[in-house]
Structures are given as structure tokens and as C-alpha cells.
Motif scaffolding. Structure first.
Motif, PDB file in Angstrom:
ATOM      1  N   PRO A  74       6.895   7.189  -3.640  1.00 39.33           N
ATOM      2  CA  PRO A  74       7.097   5.820  -4.122  1.00 39.33           C
ATOM      3  C   PRO A  74       8.574   5.438  -4.199  1.00 39.33           C
ATOM      4  CG  PRO A  74       6.338   7.238  -5.912  1.00 39.33           C
ATOM      5  CD  PRO A  74       6.292   8.043  -4.656  1.00 39.33           C
ATOM      6  N   ASP A  75       9.494   6.418  -4.239  1.00 39.16           N
ATOM      7  CA  ASP A  75      10.930   6.104  -4.292  1.00 39.16           C
ATOM      8  C   ASP A  75      11.418   5.519  -2.963  1.00 39.16           C
ATOM      9  OD1 ASP A  75      11.074   7.034  -6.876  1.00 39.16           O
ATOM     10  OD2 ASP A  75      11.680   9.071  -6.297  1.00 39.16           O
ATOM     11  N   GLN A  76      10.672   5.692  -1.895  1.00 41.37           N
ATOM     12  CA  GLN A  76      11.087   5.190  -0.592  1.00 41.37           C
ATOM     13  C   GLN A  76      10.453   3.836  -0.263  1.00 41.37           C
ATOM     14  OE1 GLN A  76      10.098   8.364   2.064  1.00 41.37           O
ATOM     15  NE2 GLN A  76      11.863   9.608   1.454  1.00 41.37           N
ATOM     16  N   LEU A  77       9.684   3.291  -1.207  1.00 42.87           N
ATOM     17  CA  LEU A  77       9.008   2.016  -0.992  1.00 42.87           C
ATOM     18  C   LEU A  77       9.994   0.859  -1.204  1.00 42.87           C
ATOM     19  CD1 LEU A  77       6.232   0.768  -0.402  1.00 42.87           C
ATOM     20  CD2 LEU A  77       5.802   0.756  -2.852  1.00 42.87           C
ATOM     21  N   ASP A  78      10.076  -0.100  -0.266  1.00 45.29           N
ATOM     22  CA  ASP A  78      10.943  -1.269  -0.373  1.00 45.29           C
ATOM     23  C   ASP A  78      10.116  -2.427  -0.920  1.00 45.29           C
ATOM     24  OD1 ASP A  78      12.707  -3.348  -0.194  1.00 45.29           O
ATOM     25  OD2 ASP A  78      13.029  -3.195   1.973  1.00 45.29           O
ATOM     26  N   TYR A  79      10.263  -2.676  -2.202  1.00 46.76           N
ATOM     27  CA  TYR A  79       9.456  -3.713  -2.869  1.00 46.76           C
ATOM     28  C   TYR A  79       9.800  -5.123  -2.410  1.00 46.76           C
ATOM     29  CZ  TYR A  79       8.040  -0.039  -6.102  1.00 46.76           C
ATOM     30  OH  TYR A  79       7.526   1.103  -6.642  1.00 46.76           O
ATOM     31  N   LEU A  80      10.996  -5.318  -1.856  1.00 45.21           N
ATOM     32  CA  LEU A  80      11.426  -6.667  -1.465  1.00 45.21           C
ATOM     33  C   LEU A  80      11.267  -6.938   0.032  1.00 45.21           C
ATOM     34  CD1 LEU A  80      14.646  -6.957  -3.659  1.00 45.21           C
ATOM     35  CD2 LEU A  80      12.345  -7.778  -4.170  1.00 45.21           C
ATOM     36  N   GLU A 100       0.864  -1.170   0.000  1.00 41.06           N
ATOM     37  CA  GLU A 100       0.000   0.000   0.000  1.00 41.06           C
ATOM     38  C   GLU A 100       0.902   1.221   0.000  1.00 41.06           C
ATOM     39  OE1 GLU A 100      -3.187   1.673   3.075  1.00 41.06           O
ATOM     40  OE2 GLU A 100      -3.522  -0.431   2.465  1.00 41.06           O
ATOM     41  N   LEU A 101       0.696   2.076  -0.977  1.00 41.03           N
ATOM     42  CA  LEU A 101       1.569   3.221  -1.160  1.00 41.03           C
ATOM     43  C   LEU A 101       1.040   4.417  -0.366  1.00 41.03           C
ATOM     44  CD1 LEU A 101       3.920   4.624  -2.581  1.00 41.03           C
ATOM     45  CD2 LEU A 101       2.373   5.085  -4.484  1.00 41.03           C
ATOM     46  N   GLU A 102       1.904   4.929   0.475  1.00 38.53           N
ATOM     47  CA  GLU A 102       1.609   6.161   1.194  1.00 38.53           C
ATOM     48  C   GLU A 102       2.860   7.027   1.107  1.00 38.53           C
ATOM     49  OE1 GLU A 102       0.378   5.559   5.217  1.00 38.53           O
ATOM     50  OE2 GLU A 102      -1.049   4.015   4.655  1.00 38.53           O
TER      51      GLU A 102
END
Length: 192
Positions: free
Chosen positions: A177-183, A172-174
Motif C-alpha cells: 500500500p505504500d506504493q499506491l498513488d492516491y492522486l 484496487e490495492l494489489e
């Protein structure tokens, strides 16, 4: 009078080149020796040509002069390479469906006095249909056509189970988006 007899005997012993070989071949890397030019070397036989500058690590043909007493003769010295190259097998580990390594990548410490011209799999690039331990011949050939066969140990892995991926979840994106850790929370395991 005694000295004169010894001198005459020495000249007579060295006044013949009957056993002289006029065309001699030595293996590349071998030393040049007067012995190679005679069945029985007469006492006092010497090279009249300077052989110290001849590089015996390179094939070539040289005209030389040999003398003994008051006789001399022209001879031919041939330095030839009849020895196959040498090298060491590098064991390979490959997966069943992978591209095989180049033959030259399977040999270490390749050496030949005249230079290695060709490194190739003896029966073409190997194709494996199942996993296991194999010995694959690689042929190494020098510029004069001398060849050596080196057996390369191959371990072929038949990796059929796929990797296991766990921890998949929706994100869930808050915010940025560059700070989101996809892994985050994801693990991947595989037997190979």
C-alpha cells in the motif's frame, strides 16, 4: 590709528547680545545653527560650547554658551520631534472571509527619528461584506504622539464557487500500500 578704529568698531558691533534667544527649539534631524538663536546675528557670534557632538537625530535638551566679543550668555537648545512617521502602503489582496493582515504588515519602509510606537487600523480591523476595491486607513504614531495616516489599497475577493475535483475513481490495492498513488488521475481546479 586706522586699525584701532576698525577693532573698536568690531568690538562694539559684537558687544551686544540683545537679540539673543535664550531658549530655542529645533526639529529633530535639523542642523544646529547660530542663526536660530538671533533675530539678526551679530558679526562674530559663535558657540562657546562644542556642538559637534550633539546628535540632532535624537530628541534632547542641551545647555550651551554663546559668545560675541567680550559678552557671553547661556542658552537652552531643545531638539524635539514634531514630524509624523513616514511609510509606504503595501497593497493587499484578501479573500472575503479570511483573517485580515496585521496593520503593521500593510506598511513598508517605516521611519521616524524617535521610533514608531504604534501601527493600527484607524477604524479597527476591517470587516468586508462583499468583494471589491477598498482603501483602508492605517495610522502610524511615533513615541511623541505624532501620527500619519496611510491609505492601504485592499482588493477583496469573494470566492463562492467551490473547487472542481475530477478524476475520482475507486482504487484496487494489489501489493504494497505504500506504493499506491492516491492522486493518480485526480485534478482540482478553482477560479482562485
Amino acid at each position: 590709528c586706522f586699525l584701532a578704529v576698525i577693532s573698536i568698531a568690531w568690538i562694539a558691533a559684537c558687544d551686544t547680545l540683545n537679540d539673543l534667544k535664550t531658549d530655542v527649539t529645533i526639529e529633530v534631524g535639523s542642523p544646529i545653527s547660530i542663526d536660530a538663536f538671533f533675530e539678526n546675528v551679530p558679526e562674530g557670534a559663535v558657540f562657546l560650547s562644542d556642538v559637534s557632538g550633539i546628535n540632532t537625530n535624537e530628541p534632547g535638551v542641551y545647555q550651551l554658551k554663546i559668545g560675541c566679543g567680550n559678552k557671553s550668555a547661556d542658552v537652552i537648545l531643545r531638539i524635539e520631534d514634531h514630524m509624523p512617521p513616514t511609510g509606504e502602503a503595501i497593497p493587499q489582496t484578501v479573500y472575503l472571509n479570511w483573517k485580515m493582515p496585521e496593520a503593521q504588515d500593510c506598511i513598508a519602509n517605516l521611519f521616524d527619528f524617535s521610533g514608531v510606537a504604534l501601527v493600527e487600523y484607524k477604524d479597527g480591523t476591517p470587516v468586508f461584506t462583499e468583494g471589491g476595491e477598498y482603501s483602508v486607513p492605517v495610522v502610524v504614531t511615533d513615541v511623541y504622539g505624532n501620527s500619519a495616516e496611510i491609505s492601504i489599497p485592499f482588493t477583496v475577493i469573494n470566492d463562492t464557487p467551490p473547487p472542481v475535483i475530477s478524476g475520482l475513481h475507486e482504487l484496487e490495492l494489489e501489493g504494497n500500500p505504500d506504493q499506491l498513488d492516491y492522486l493518480e488521475g485526480i485534478t482540482v481546479t478553482d477560479d482562485y
